[in-house]
Design an enzyme around this catalytic site. Structure first.
Site, short mmCIF file in Angstrom:
data_model
loop_
_atom_site.label_atom_id
_atom_site.label_comp_id
_atom_site.label_asym_id
_atom_site.label_seq_id
_atom_site.Cartn_x
_atom_site.Cartn_y
_atom_site.Cartn_z
N VAL A 161 0.83 -1.20 0.00
CA VAL A 161 0.00 0.00 0.00
C VAL A 161 0.87 1.26 0.00
O VAL A 161 0.57 2.23 -0.69
CB VAL A 161 -1.00 -0.01 1.18
N CYS A 162 1.96 1.23 0.74
CA CYS A 162 2.87 2.38 0.75
C CYS A 162 3.49 2.59 -0.64
O CYS A 162 3.62 3.73 -1.10
CB CYS A 162 3.97 2.20 1.80
N THR A 163 3.84 1.51 -1.29
CA THR A 163 4.39 1.60 -2.64
C THR A 163 3.34 2.18 -3.59
O THR A 163 3.64 3.09 -4.37
CB THR A 163 4.85 0.22 -3.13
N MET A 185 3.01 6.06 -2.83
CA MET A 185 4.14 6.88 -3.26
C MET A 185 4.28 6.89 -4.79
O MET A 185 4.63 7.91 -5.38
CB MET A 185 5.43 6.41 -2.61
#
Length: 161
Positions: free
Chosen positions: A48-50, A53
């Site tokens: 999810v962070c990938t 960003m």
């Protein structure tokens, strides 16, 4: 105590890894140039962070047109952040809050995620050049992406003043 819209954003200095080495990024110095969007995220190298960003990286020109500088902030060290950014094509400057001081100041420290330890919650702060918070969002779960349109709307409202 949670920071609210209209509050003065806590100032900070955090490290970021650039090809030429570690640089210190000072919020007040950045606000002298542009409005700032802070994207707190739990951990590098996670799906999810990938996604978050990479989504923002692909639309950085939109943020630039809105007179904004975007930064990602996590508790990862700057070397891990740099490796992740290179692997995924992330072009947002990533700031390391390894000591978790900024997460605490912004009241977005998420305790004991997955039994690993304390990390940043997924949160967004839009800060104007007067260092005032004009938009704030903390997602209910680290698995939820922030809402990108309200971020852009907040930046547009600053320009419309």
């Amino acid at each position: 105590m949670a920071l609210s819209v209209g509050s003065l954003a806590p100032d900070f200095t955090l490290s970021s890894k650039f090809p030429e080495g570690i640089k210190q990024i000072h919020l007040k110095e950045e606000l002298a140039k542009k409005n700032v969007v802070l994207l707190f995220f739990p951990m590098a190298f996670t799906p999810v962070c990938t996604q978050e960003m990479c989504t923002v990286s692909s639309s950085l020109n939109e943020y630039a047109k809105l007179d904004a500088q975007v930064f990602g902030i996590s508790v990862d060290n700057p070397f891990a952040q740099e490796a992740w950014a290179k692997k995924e094509g992330i072009t947002i400057p990533l700031l390391s809050d390894l000591n978790k001081e900024v997460c605490r100041a912004y009241d977005v420290l998420l305790p004991g995620l997955l039994g690993i330890g304390d990390v940043a919650a997924r949160a967004v702060f839009v800060i104007d050049k007067a260092q005032r918070i004009v938009y704030r969002e903390v997602t209910a779960s680290p698995l939820e992406l922030p809402r990108f349109e309200p971020i852009k709307e907040a930046l547009q409202s600053i320009l419309s003043r």
